[in-house]
Scaffold this motif. Structure first.
Motif, PDB file in Angstrom:
ATOM      1  N   ARG A 261     -14.250  -1.874  -8.361  1.00 33.87           N
ATOM      2  CA  ARG A 261     -15.206  -2.415  -7.384  1.00 33.87           C
ATOM      3  C   ARG A 261     -15.704  -3.759  -7.908  1.00 33.87           C
ATOM      4  NH1 ARG A 261     -20.907  -1.420  -5.841  1.00 33.87           N
ATOM      5  NH2 ARG A 261     -20.953  -1.463  -3.569  1.00 33.87           N
ATOM      6  N   PRO A 262     -14.834  -4.784  -7.883  1.00 31.12           N
ATOM      7  CA  PRO A 262     -15.200  -6.073  -8.484  1.00 31.12           C
ATOM      8  C   PRO A 262     -16.404  -6.716  -7.779  1.00 31.12           C
ATOM      9  CG  PRO A 262     -13.120  -6.244  -7.305  1.00 31.12           C
ATOM     10  CD  PRO A 262     -13.516  -4.807  -7.281  1.00 31.12           C
ATOM     11  N   GLN A 263     -17.247  -7.337  -8.580  1.00 26.15           N
ATOM     12  CA  GLN A 263     -18.491  -7.902  -8.066  1.00 26.15           C
ATOM     13  C   GLN A 263     -18.248  -8.933  -6.962  1.00 26.15           C
ATOM     14  OE1 GLN A 263     -21.588  -6.701  -8.849  1.00 26.15           O
ATOM     15  NE2 GLN A 263     -22.156  -7.952  -7.082  1.00 26.15           N
ATOM     16  N   TRP A 264     -17.210  -9.741  -7.088  1.00 27.83           N
ATOM     17  CA  TRP A 264     -16.969 -10.760  -6.066  1.00 27.83           C
ATOM     18  C   TRP A 264     -16.699 -10.133  -4.698  1.00 27.83           C
ATOM     19  CZ3 TRP A 264     -12.385 -11.201  -3.407  1.00 27.83           C
ATOM     20  CH2 TRP A 264     -11.274 -10.554  -3.957  1.00 27.83           C
ATOM     21  N   ARG A 265     -16.093  -8.935  -4.680  1.00 21.45           N
ATOM     22  CA  ARG A 265     -15.880  -8.261  -3.394  1.00 21.45           C
ATOM     23  C   ARG A 265     -17.180  -7.675  -2.854  1.00 21.45           C
ATOM     24  NH1 ARG A 265     -10.114  -5.193  -4.305  1.00 21.45           N
ATOM     25  NH2 ARG A 265      -8.854  -7.080  -4.231  1.00 21.45           N
ATOM     26  N   VAL A 266     -18.002  -7.131  -3.739  1.00 19.95           N
ATOM     27  CA  VAL A 266     -19.302  -6.595  -3.333  1.00 19.95           C
ATOM     28  C   VAL A 266     -20.174  -7.730  -2.794  1.00 19.95           C
ATOM     29  CG1 VAL A 266     -21.397  -5.427  -4.128  1.00 19.95           C
ATOM     30  CG2 VAL A 266     -19.157  -4.700  -4.966  1.00 19.95           C
TER      31      VAL A 266
ATOM     32  N   LEU B 156     -19.152 -10.309  -1.221  1.00 20.35           N
ATOM     33  CA  LEU B 156     -18.649 -10.640   0.114  1.00 20.35           C
ATOM     34  C   LEU B 156     -18.981  -9.559   1.141  1.00 20.35           C
ATOM     35  CD1 LEU B 156     -15.101 -12.042  -0.733  1.00 20.35           C
ATOM     36  CD2 LEU B 156     -17.052 -13.331   0.130  1.00 20.35           C
ATOM     37  N   ILE B 157     -18.831  -8.295   0.721  1.00 19.94           N
ATOM     38  CA  ILE B 157     -19.059  -7.149   1.618  1.00 19.94           C
ATOM     39  C   ILE B 157     -19.898  -6.134   0.851  1.00 19.94           C
ATOM     40  CG2 ILE B 157     -17.953  -5.348   2.990  1.00 19.94           C
ATOM     41  CD1 ILE B 157     -15.376  -7.091   2.847  1.00 19.94           C
ATOM     42  N   ASP B 158     -21.183  -6.087   1.136  1.00 19.93           N
ATOM     43  CA  ASP B 158     -22.071  -5.236   0.328  1.00 19.93           C
ATOM     44  C   ASP B 158     -21.764  -3.744   0.436  1.00 19.93           C
ATOM     45  OD1 ASP B 158     -23.019  -4.991   2.902  1.00 19.93           O
ATOM     46  OD2 ASP B 158     -25.128  -5.247   2.379  1.00 19.93           O
ATOM     47  N   THR B 159     -21.019  -3.331   1.436  1.00 19.33           N
ATOM     48  CA  THR B 159     -20.665  -1.915   1.580  1.00 19.33           C
ATOM     49  C   THR B 159     -19.299  -1.588   0.978  1.00 19.33           C
ATOM     50  OG1 THR B 159     -19.728  -2.363   3.765  1.00 19.33           O
ATOM     51  CG2 THR B 159     -22.033  -1.636   3.681  1.00 19.33           C
ATOM     52  N   TYR B 160     -18.696  -2.538   0.260  1.00 21.32           N
ATOM     53  CA  TYR B 160     -17.366  -2.342  -0.305  1.00 21.32           C
ATOM     54  C   TYR B 160     -17.333  -1.122  -1.230  1.00 21.32           C
ATOM     55  CZ  TYR B 160     -12.954  -3.298  -2.646  1.00 21.32           C
ATOM     56  OH  TYR B 160     -11.686  -3.194  -3.157  1.00 21.32           O
ATOM     57  N   LYS B 161     -16.569  -0.109  -0.833  1.00 20.18           N
ATOM     58  CA  LYS B 161     -16.373   1.131  -1.590  1.00 20.18           C
ATOM     59  C   LYS B 161     -17.676   1.871  -1.901  1.00 20.18           C
ATOM     60  CE  LYS B 161     -11.912   0.013  -3.645  1.00 20.18           C
ATOM     61  NZ  LYS B 161     -11.138  -0.074  -4.879  1.00 20.18           N
ATOM     62  N   THR B 162     -18.701   1.707  -1.079  1.00 22.99           N
ATOM     63  CA  THR B 162     -19.958   2.409  -1.339  1.00 22.99           C
ATOM     64  C   THR B 162     -19.799   3.918  -1.222  1.00 22.99           C
ATOM     65  OG1 THR B 162     -20.633   2.049   0.955  1.00 22.99           O
ATOM     66  CG2 THR B 162     -21.491   0.510  -0.686  1.00 22.99           C
ATOM     67  N   GLN B 163     -18.801   4.380  -0.484  1.00 24.64           N
ATOM     68  CA  GLN B 163     -18.574   5.819  -0.367  1.00 24.64           C
ATOM     69  C   GLN B 163     -18.130   6.421  -1.701  1.00 24.64           C
ATOM     70  OE1 GLN B 163     -16.488   3.484   0.683  1.00 24.64           O
ATOM     71  NE2 GLN B 163     -14.386   4.129   0.485  1.00 24.64           N
ATOM     72  N   ARG B 164     -17.773   5.588  -2.665  1.00 24.84           N
ATOM     73  CA  ARG B 164     -17.330   6.084  -3.969  1.00 24.84           C
ATOM     74  C   ARG B 164     -18.419   5.982  -5.036  1.00 24.84           C
ATOM     75  NH1 ARG B 164     -11.390   3.226  -4.247  1.00 24.84           N
ATOM     76  NH2 ARG B 164     -10.813   3.670  -2.108  1.00 24.84           N
ATOM     77  N   LEU B 165     -19.652   5.712  -4.622  1.00 26.73           N
ATOM     78  CA  LEU B 165     -20.751   5.572  -5.568  1.00 26.73           C
ATOM     79  C   LEU B 165     -21.588   6.841  -5.622  1.00 26.73           C
ATOM     80  CD1 LEU B 165     -21.982   1.982  -4.613  1.00 26.73           C
ATOM     81  CD2 LEU B 165     -20.470   2.631  -6.500  1.00 26.73           C
ATOM     82  N   ASP B 166     -22.170   7.114  -6.800  1.00 25.45           N
ATOM     83  CA  ASP B 166     -23.097   8.237  -6.897  1.00 25.45           C
ATOM     84  C   ASP B 166     -24.486   7.782  -6.438  1.00 25.45           C
ATOM     85  OD1 ASP B 166     -24.236   6.793  -9.003  1.00 25.45           O
ATOM     86  OD2 ASP B 166     -23.420   8.100 -10.554  1.00 25.45           O
ATOM     87  N   ALA B 167     -25.470   8.654  -6.494  1.00 25.03           N
ATOM     88  CA  ALA B 167     -26.813   8.353  -5.993  1.00 25.03           C
ATOM     89  C   ALA B 167     -27.474   7.183  -6.721  1.00 25.03           C
ATOM     90  CB  ALA B 167     -27.693   9.595  -6.097  1.00 25.03           C
TER      91      ALA B 167
END
Length: 108
Positions: free
Chosen positions: A70-75, A77-88
């Motif tokens: 989940r590279p920072q540069w993608r986050v 650009l898109i703040d929801t990038y792979k958020t479904q793979r994050l814990d609480a």
């Protein structure tokens, strides 16, 4: 390290993380090793690799792996990038139960 000269044949580059993730969710979790460990992702990536090498007949195969899942540069650009793979807490979710994706099978 030897360099690759395109005149010597085909080079097959695999996006291993993407193939591994796709295999994990595309092959039933009922595919298990004798000790009960799910091996669906491992079996899937081996099947993908076999099919691609048979189809394209490369001279060499390189399995690429991006540690920055989940590279920072993608986050940025898109703040929801792979958020479904994050814990609480916003860290990488524990996926050992297979609910959010593959984890550790490649080390076996």
């Amino acid at each position: 390290m030897p360099s690759h000269d395109a005149s010597h044949g085909r080079l097959l580059l695999l996006d291993s993380a993407s193939l591994y993730f796709r295999a994990f969710f595309g092959i039933p979790k009922t595919l298990k090793a004798p000790d009960g460990t799910a091996v669906n992702a491992l079996r899937g990536i081996l099947d993908f690799t076999s099919s691609l090498t048979t189809q394209y007949e490369p001279e060499a195969v390189v399995a690429c792996w991006d540690e920055a899942w989940r590279p920072q540069w993608r986050v940025d650009l898109i703040d929801t990038y792979k958020t479904q793979r994050l814990d609480a807490e916003g860290g990488e979710a524990d996926t050992t139960d297979g609910s959010a994706g593959p984890s550790g099978a490649a080390d076996r």
